[in-house]
Design an enzyme around this catalytic site. Structure first.
Site, mmCIF file in Angstrom:
data_model
loop_
_atom_site.group_PDB
_atom_site.id
_atom_site.type_symbol
_atom_site.label_atom_id
_atom_site.label_comp_id
_atom_site.label_asym_id
_atom_site.label_seq_id
_atom_site.Cartn_x
_atom_site.Cartn_y
_atom_site.Cartn_z
ATOM 1 N N CYS A 337 0.835 -1.200 0.000
ATOM 2 C CA CYS A 337 0.000 0.000 0.000
ATOM 3 C C CYS A 337 0.872 1.253 0.000
ATOM 4 C CB CYS A 337 -0.986 -0.028 1.174
ATOM 5 S SG CYS A 337 -2.395 1.091 0.917
ATOM 6 N N HIS A 430 -3.645 -5.206 1.142
ATOM 7 C CA HIS A 430 -3.381 -5.704 2.486
ATOM 8 C C HIS A 430 -3.907 -7.139 2.582
ATOM 9 C CE1 HIS A 430 -2.241 -1.771 3.969
ATOM 10 N NE2 HIS A 430 -3.359 -1.249 3.484
#
Length: 519
Positions: A337, A430
């Site tokens: 991310c 994630h």
């Protein structure tokens, strides 16, 4: 009654794990139980099946209850982007940014939201286990509180206060917390729990008796320090630099795989690396100095709530150059991310930082631009030839991709996600490492890049089973070490009438009574 608020004397006292343990214990009795946290301040979050975002702790507590996560379990989430500003997420979706002062103006409306949400959960479940935030004795915040005694008063909740004995001074913590509350708040506190005790609990007996004599309230249990509890840390306080994550088992082969994770100032979803730490022979450490990368095999650059600011921190500390040198030597680096965004050539951000365009680390041929709308989704695809799923929480999106850059993940329609170039990889996803088969292939790839030919990825680690085992351990600890009959009485009948009220919070110079009845 059917609901209980678990408050704590401090952040990281153990509210989240005690709440999860109580949820697990009740769920194992066959009760329909749900978790609830009115307001959470955390950059550790997950995407729910209903398309929103909540704190990870409530997702873990939902799993303890046997439920999928829902935005109703955490109606208000504050995500700090700096020391003074936080993004506000209400019922799963972004609802602006606030400072500490401007947020006060929204509290009255938000209290209505959290109480009505809690009322709905109470109507649908046998029990709702609520978790407080920080400490209920933050007297400077009490007037507009919606997470601790403000919620307890509005919803009529009995309160159990958890104290962390590992910090020292637990009796002062518990007594002082109670004494600072006003009379009506004190009347809701039905007892205490002492958490993280090491040694023979008989050593506490005289202190427990004295605390009860002083407050009129019992300690409903002493939970021992449990070395095996380490997954899904709620608080950034848990991510200590240079400490090994978890309790790594010995390697299956002849070599360990050493993983370094820069401990970014605004780190988010640091729990992504816990799936790596669950593997035998994988030692994961958070680091803050470039010297700590010299003996690392794999560098994982984690998520960040402030990508550009944390990228600046990497440069200021020398970690940026160390990460480039690591990859330049052919050693593996992976970004997740915000960490993935830092690995790209250029980041344009008018949303989080407002600084415009900045150079990334230049290790993946991509350019990122931040959008006002936040991406929240739970995608699936394939990576390293294995089916994978995960979740996305980000404002930055790729706006230019090098023609020769491979994706780390391939989406069902064939679109590439993330990037893979030599020994450098990145993804917005994630939870990717929670996919067991992919994780094994990834670790084998990383070990190959690092020349750790003696490392062997275990073929039998199930991260879902590891997490379930942690939840069962929490339930076992609650069942064995807490007075579960007393907890049931609080859930069903509330705090006892007539509890002593302590000065100075309750006024006067001597303990008062909260009403009729006996102690």
């Amino acid at each position: 009654m059917n609901a209980l608020l678990i408050a704590g004397t401090t952040s990281d006292a153990g509210k989240s794990v005690v709440a999860a343990g109580v949820c697990r214990w009740l769920a194992r009795t066959g009760a329909r139980v749900a978790p609830f946290k009115a307001q959470n301040m955390s950059n550790n979050s997950v995407v729910t099946p209903d398309g929103g975002e909540i704190g990870r702790a409530q997702a873990v507590q939902a799993a303890a209850c046997g439920l999928e996560p829902s935005v109703r379990f955490n109606p208000v989430l504050l995500k700090p982007g700096s020391d003074r500003r936080s993004q506000v997420v209400v019922l799963g979706h972004v609802s602006g940014e606030v400072t500490a002062m401007s947020y006060r103006e929204r509290k009255a409306a938000l209290l209505d939201t959290v109480v009505s949400t809690l009322d709905g959960l109470r109507a649908e479940h046998d029990h709702v286990i609520c978790e407080g935030a920080g400490s209920p004795a933050e007297i400077n915040l009490r007037a507009t509180d919606i997470a601790n005694m403000g919620l307890a008063r509005a919803a009529g909740l009995p309160v159990l206060v958890v104290g962390d004995i590992d910090r020292g001074g637990v009796f002062a913590q518990l007594f002082g917390t109670l004494a600072l509350l006003d009379a009506a708040d004190q009347a809701l506190v039905g007892g205490f729990v002492i958490n993280k005790f090491r040694g023979d609990p008989a050593l506490l007996d005289s202190g427990l008796d004295r605390l009860r004599a002083l407050t009129g309230r019992p300690v409903h249990g002493v939970l021992p320090w449990a070395e095996d509890l380490w997954l899904d840390a709620e608080d950034s306080l848990s991510y200590v630099a240079d400490g090994v994550v978890g309790r790594p088992a010995p390697p299956r082969g002849s070599q360990w795989l050493r993983v370094a994770v820069p401990r970014l100032p605004r780190i988010s979803n640091a729990t992504d690396v816990e799936a790596l730490a669950a593997e035998p022979g994988v030692a994961v450490r958070f680091v803050t100095e470039p010297s700590r990368l010299t003996d690392a095999d794999l560098v994982v650059l984690p998520g960040s709530k402030s990508t550009v600011a944390d990228l600046g921190w990497l440069h200021d500390t020398g970690l940026a150059d160390a990460i480039r040198a690591h990859a330049g030597a052919g050693l593996p680096v992976v970004g997740i991310c915000g960490g993935f965004q830092m690995l790209t050539r250029r980041i344009t951000d008018q949303v989080e930082s407002g600084v415009g365009a900045v150079d990334g680390l230049g290790m993946l041929d991509l350019e990122i631009e931040f959008e006002e709308a936040k991406t929240l989704r739970r995608p699936s695809g394939t990576a390293f030839g294995e089916p994978v799923d995960g979740y996305e929480i980000h404002h930055g999106v790729p706006v230019r991709r090098g023609d020769d850059l491979a994706g780390l993940v391939r989406l069902p329609g064939g679109t590439a996600e993330g990037g893979l170039s030599g020994s450098v990889a990145g993804t917005h996803w994630h939870g990717l490492f929670e996919n067991d088969a992919f994780r094994r292939r990834f670790l084998t790839w990383a070990a190959g890049c690092a020349g750790r030919d003696g490392f062997v990825a275990a073929g039998d680690t199930s991260f879902a089973e590891v997490r379930a085992g942690q939840l069962d351990l929490l339930g076992d600890l609650v069942e064995k070490h807490l007075d579960t009959d007393a907890i049931r009485r609080l859930l069903e009948g509330g705090a006892p009438a007539g509890l002593p009220l302590l000065p100075p919070g309750a006024g006067g110079r001597a303990a008062l009574r909260s009403g009729g009845g006996s102690e």
